[in-house]
Design a protein around this motif. Structure first.
Motif, mmCIF file in Angstrom:
data_model
loop_
_atom_site.group_PDB
_atom_site.id
_atom_site.type_symbol
_atom_site.label_atom_id
_atom_site.label_comp_id
_atom_site.label_asym_id
_atom_site.label_seq_id
_atom_site.Cartn_x
_atom_site.Cartn_y
_atom_site.Cartn_z
ATOM 1 N N HIS A 64 -20.133 17.567 -16.902
ATOM 2 C CA HIS A 64 -21.035 17.948 -15.673
ATOM 3 C C HIS A 64 -22.061 16.930 -15.326
ATOM 4 N N PHE A 65 -21.954 15.866 -15.546
ATOM 5 C CA PHE A 65 -22.701 14.778 -15.081
ATOM 6 C C PHE A 65 -21.899 14.018 -13.933
ATOM 7 N N TYR A 66 -20.748 14.452 -13.724
ATOM 8 C CA TYR A 66 -19.974 13.707 -12.797
ATOM 9 C C TYR A 66 -20.226 13.572 -11.497
ATOM 10 N N ALA A 67 -20.639 14.687 -10.932
ATOM 11 C CA ALA A 67 -20.999 14.486 -9.473
ATOM 12 C C ALA A 67 -22.512 13.824 -9.523
ATOM 13 N N GLU A 68 -23.431 13.967 -10.342
ATOM 14 C CA GLU A 68 -24.696 13.145 -10.305
ATOM 15 C C GLU A 68 -24.349 11.622 -10.408
ATOM 16 N N LEU A 69 -23.488 11.601 -11.360
ATOM 17 C CA LEU A 69 -23.059 10.067 -11.207
ATOM 18 C C LEU A 69 -22.481 9.425 -9.954
ATOM 19 N N VAL A 70 -21.414 10.296 -9.423
ATOM 20 C CA VAL A 70 -20.996 9.836 -8.167
ATOM 21 C C VAL A 70 -21.894 9.604 -7.193
ATOM 22 N N ASN A 71 -22.645 10.606 -6.978
ATOM 23 C CA ASN A 71 -23.773 10.619 -5.669
ATOM 24 C C ASN A 71 -24.924 9.183 -6.170
ATOM 25 N N PHE A 72 -25.019 9.035 -7.337
ATOM 26 C CA PHE A 72 -26.032 7.899 -7.704
ATOM 27 C C PHE A 72 -25.320 6.570 -7.402
ATOM 28 N N PHE A 73 -24.105 6.394 -7.877
ATOM 29 C CA PHE A 73 -23.440 5.250 -7.440
ATOM 30 C C PHE A 73 -22.753 5.175 -5.943
ATOM 31 N N ALA A 74 -22.727 6.338 -5.370
ATOM 32 C CA ALA A 74 -22.202 6.081 -3.961
ATOM 33 C C ALA A 74 -23.513 5.864 -3.163
ATOM 34 N N ARG A 75 -24.668 6.061 -3.511
ATOM 35 C CA ARG A 75 -25.632 5.435 -2.938
ATOM 36 C C ARG A 75 -25.982 4.020 -3.048
ATOM 37 N N SER A 76 -25.911 3.701 -4.263
ATOM 38 C CA SER A 76 -26.185 2.344 -4.523
ATOM 39 C C SER A 76 -25.048 1.292 -3.963
ATOM 40 N N LEU A 77 -23.616 1.766 -4.205
ATOM 41 C CA LEU A 77 -22.746 0.902 -3.625
ATOM 42 C C LEU A 77 -22.347 1.033 -1.945
ATOM 43 N N ASN A 78 -23.150 2.259 -1.581
ATOM 44 C CA ASN A 78 -22.484 2.712 -0.298
ATOM 45 C C ASN A 78 -21.114 2.652 0.132
ATOM 46 N N ASP A 79 -20.225 3.164 -0.948
ATOM 47 C CA ASP A 79 -18.981 3.386 -0.891
ATOM 48 C C ASP A 79 -18.562 4.559 -1.928
ATOM 49 N N ARG A 80 -18.452 5.559 -1.542
ATOM 50 C CA ARG A 80 -17.924 6.900 -2.228
ATOM 51 C C ARG A 80 -16.750 6.561 -3.359
ATOM 52 N N ASP A 81 -15.777 5.797 -2.804
ATOM 53 C CA ASP A 81 -14.701 5.717 -3.596
ATOM 54 C C ASP A 81 -14.883 4.697 -4.542
ATOM 55 N N ALA A 82 -15.419 3.696 -4.212
ATOM 56 C CA ALA A 82 -15.921 2.638 -5.509
ATOM 57 C C ALA A 82 -16.831 3.403 -6.535
ATOM 58 N N ALA A 83 -17.652 4.311 -5.800
ATOM 59 C CA ALA A 83 -18.572 4.971 -6.848
ATOM 60 C C ALA A 83 -17.706 5.796 -7.846
ATOM 61 N N ARG A 84 -16.598 6.580 -7.315
ATOM 62 C CA ARG A 84 -15.699 7.243 -8.052
ATOM 63 C C ARG A 84 -15.087 6.331 -9.145
ATOM 64 N N ASP A 85 -14.711 5.306 -8.819
ATOM 65 C CA ASP A 85 -13.857 4.265 -9.935
ATOM 66 C C ASP A 85 -14.831 3.934 -10.808
ATOM 67 N N VAL A 86 -16.064 3.609 -10.490
ATOM 68 C CA VAL A 86 -17.314 3.379 -11.545
ATOM 69 C C VAL A 86 -17.313 4.593 -12.567
ATOM 70 N N VAL A 87 -17.423 5.677 -12.082
ATOM 71 C CA VAL A 87 -17.771 6.893 -12.733
ATOM 72 C C VAL A 87 -16.529 7.133 -13.736
ATOM 73 N N GLN A 88 -15.283 6.841 -12.969
ATOM 74 C CA GLN A 88 -14.188 7.052 -14.021
ATOM 75 C C GLN A 88 -14.209 6.117 -15.060
ATOM 76 N N GLU A 89 -14.572 4.864 -14.635
ATOM 77 C CA GLU A 89 -14.465 3.739 -15.873
ATOM 78 C C GLU A 89 -15.476 3.876 -17.062
ATOM 79 N N SER A 90 -16.880 4.373 -16.305
ATOM 80 C CA SER A 90 -17.616 4.846 -17.389
ATOM 81 C C SER A 90 -17.390 5.722 -18.247
ATOM 82 N N TYR A 91 -16.660 6.966 -17.993
ATOM 83 C CA TYR A 91 -16.344 7.944 -18.769
ATOM 84 C C TYR A 91 -14.986 7.582 -19.847
ATOM 85 N N ALA A 92 -14.400 6.742 -19.342
ATOM 86 C CA ALA A 92 -13.354 5.939 -20.031
ATOM 87 C C ALA A 92 -13.700 5.318 -21.303
ATOM 88 N N ARG A 93 -14.842 4.273 -20.527
ATOM 89 C CA ARG A 93 -15.501 3.455 -21.834
ATOM 90 C C ARG A 93 -16.210 4.359 -22.828
#
Length: 156
Positions: free
Chosen positions: A4-33
């Motif tokens: 349930h943190f996924y959308a919040e994390l993607v929104n946060f990193f999308a704002r900081s990276l200005n790239d929603r796809d890159a944000a999804r990759d970061v969030v996916q790697e975060s969950y994996a780690r």
């Protein structure tokens, strides 16, 4: 693990990276780690905070990697045709690199990681200590021992 943190994390990193796809990759790697961490029976008190911290570390590591790559490319662009090494110099350089890699491969894992972060990626001792969650003194000792290992010397 709940997602349930996924959308919040993607929104946060999308704002900081200005790239929603890159944000999804970061969030996916975060969950994996974090999943790998939990698989080792690590206790996670605040999953949300850990996911954010892990994601921020991924973004920082990626920025450092890109900076190191840019520095290498800039250095390569400065090489003039007259500065191009001879075939013999290339062979010698490759042999030195092979020896260095062989010595890195037999080092203890933590010593090798500290050495690579400091000497290859240019992390400061403080940054390395924070990244690896060890003291700066430990980082200094690992670097000294790694340099001694690379030179074939016995550490004091």
């Amino acid at each position: 693990m709940q997602v349930h943190f996924y959308a919040e994390l993607v929104n946060f990193f999308a704002r900081s990276l200005n790239d929603r796809d890159a944000a999804r990759d970061v969030v996916q790697e975060s969950y994996a780690r974090v999943l790998r961490l939990q698989a080792r029976s690590a206790v996670v008190n605040d999953l949300r905070a850990l996911l954010f911290r892990t994601g921020k570390n991924i973004v920082i590591d990626d920025a450092r990697r890109r900076k190191a790559e840019t520095a290498v490319l800039e250095t390569l662009s400065l090489v003039q045709l007259d500065d191009v090494p001879s075939a013999q110099q290339e062979v010698e350089a490759r042999q030195q690199l092979d020896r260095l890699l062989a010595r890195l491969n037999v080092m203890p894992r933590k010593r090798r990681e500290v050495f690579v972060l400091v000497r290859v990626y240019g992390f400061s001792h403080a940054e390395t200590a924070e990244h690896m969650e060890i003291s700066e003194t430990a980082v200094e000792k690992h670097v000294v021992r790694a340099v001694c290992d690379c030179m074939g010397l016995q550490a004091v």
